[in-house]
Write a protein that holds these residues in place. Structure first.
Motif, PDB file in Angstrom:
ATOM      1  N   GLU A 147       0.759  -1.278   0.039  1.00  0.00           N
ATOM      2  CA  GLU A 147      -0.035   0.015   0.120  1.00  0.00           C
ATOM      3  C   GLU A 147       0.805   1.415   0.086  1.00  0.00           C
ATOM      4  N   ASP A 148       2.138   1.148   0.602  1.00  0.00           N
ATOM      5  CA  ASP A 148       2.908   2.324   0.711  1.00  0.00           C
ATOM      6  C   ASP A 148       4.064   2.629  -0.371  1.00  0.00           C
ATOM      7  N   PHE A 152       3.898   7.155  -6.681  1.00  0.00           N
ATOM      8  CA  PHE A 152       2.641   7.814  -6.543  1.00  0.00           C
ATOM      9  C   PHE A 152       2.827   9.267  -7.310  1.00  0.00           C
ATOM     10  N   TYR A 154       1.046  13.018  -7.716  1.00  0.00           N
ATOM     11  CA  TYR A 154       0.218  14.009  -7.080  1.00  0.00           C
ATOM     12  C   TYR A 154       0.260  15.074  -8.069  1.00  0.00           C
ATOM     13  N   ASN A 208       4.373   6.257  -0.661  1.00  0.00           N
ATOM     14  CA  ASN A 208       3.291   6.932  -0.190  1.00  0.00           C
ATOM     15  C   ASN A 208       3.837   8.348   0.461  1.00  0.00           C
ATOM     16  N   HIS A 209       3.641   9.510   0.044  1.00  0.00           N
ATOM     17  CA  HIS A 209       3.884  10.976   0.495  1.00  0.00           C
ATOM     18  C   HIS A 209       2.597  11.672   0.765  1.00  0.00           C
ATOM     19  N   HIS A 210       1.526  11.012   1.056  1.00  0.00           N
ATOM     20  CA  HIS A 210       0.162  11.882   1.398  1.00  0.00           C
ATOM     21  C   HIS A 210       0.381  12.942   2.501  1.00  0.00           C
ATOM     22  N   THR A 233      -4.272  12.590  -5.767  1.00  0.00           N
ATOM     23  CA  THR A 233      -3.734  11.501  -6.257  1.00  0.00           C
ATOM     24  C   THR A 233      -4.024  10.890  -7.517  1.00  0.00           C
ATOM     25  N   ILE A 236      -1.669   5.501  -9.115  1.00  0.00           N
ATOM     26  CA  ILE A 236      -0.468   4.571  -8.292  1.00  0.00           C
ATOM     27  C   ILE A 236      -0.123   3.683  -9.210  1.00  0.00           C
ATOM     28  N   GLU A 238       2.085   0.127  -8.699  1.00  0.00           N
ATOM     29  CA  GLU A 238       2.650  -0.605  -7.638  1.00  0.00           C
ATOM     30  C   GLU A 238       3.989  -1.176  -8.303  1.00  0.00           C
TER      31      GLU A 238
END
Length: 239
Positions: A147-148, A152, A154, A208-210, A233, A236, A238
């Motif tokens: 998930e991380d 990603f 943005y 992940n840098h939300h 976002t 993504i 993977e």
């Protein structure tokens, strides 16, 4: 079918639907005691109708009683879709919709006179919520690496006054330089109105840098002359 058989099966569906609904009501869900009870009772009633109109007085079946039962599944699908809500990146109501669907199955079982199967199904549904709910919360505390990880992308949208446009652009560039995992893909500006400018920044992140993007958005919001900041976002990929 006698009246007593009809009443017994319908009451069984009502009681078992109420059993499922009690747990949902306790959790303050949108579909609680009354909803699950009505779904179960309604499914049982439709099932009893199909049995009554496809059998003779000697209880000999003259047609296919499963046709109406099949339509119950379709109808409950529309009802369940109404309780599913999307809130940003989150989807809520899936468990509630699934519970309504299961309550319909309990009602159909009770309507066909399969009392033991109906009881087993209702208890299984209730225990699933009671037992697996804390297990699910425990698992959610440990997010998987999948998930991380990955790439990603943005996009940040800023609306500001023209005389602070360059300042905002510099703020974005300086923020990204501080983190080696962030890379600026594009930074564009356009006229939003005679005195306003619109800035769009596309940032690619390794992982992940939300939280970092939200921090950047917060800093830009406090900047003088900035009237609107929005980020999302886009995709993504993977690893």
């Amino acid at each position: 079918m006698t009246v007593w058989i009809f009443i017994t099966r319908l009451l069984t569906a009502v009681l078992l639907g109420a059993l499922i609904g009690l747990e949902r009501q306790w959790r303050q869900k949108s579909a609680g005691l009354r909803t699950n009870t009505l779904v179960s009772a309604g499914s049982a009633a439709f099932t009893l109708i199909s049995i009554a109109i496809t059998s003779s007085n000697n209880n000999v079946y003259m047609g296919d009683a499963t046709r109406i039962i099949g339509q119950i599944v379709t109808g409950i699908g529309f009802l369940g879709g109404g309780v599913i809500l999307r809130d940003g990146l989150n989807v809520q109501g899936l468990n509630t919709a699934a519970t309504i669907w299961c309550s319909a199955a309990v009602g159909a079982l009770a309507g066909t006179g399969l009392y033991l199967y109906a009881v087993i199904t209702a208890l299984t549904i209730a225990l699933t919520h009671i037992v697996f709910r804390p297990i699910g919360h425990w698992i959610n505390r440990y997010p998987t690496q999948k998930e991380d990880s990955g790439i990603f992308q943005y996009t940040i949208y800023i609306k500001c006054k023209e005389h602070v446009e360059n300042i905002v652009r510099v703020r974005i560039v300086n923020f990204i330089k501080k983190d080696s995992h962030l890379q600026l893909r594009s930074l564009k500006s356009a006229d939003a109105s005679p005195s306003m400018a619109a800035i769009e920044a596309q940032i690619v992140a390794n992982g992940n840098h939300h939280n970092d993007i939200e921090q950047l958005a917060g800093q830009l919001t406090l900047e003088y002359g900035v009237t609107e900041v929005e980020w999302k976002t886009d995709s993504i990929n993977e690893a």
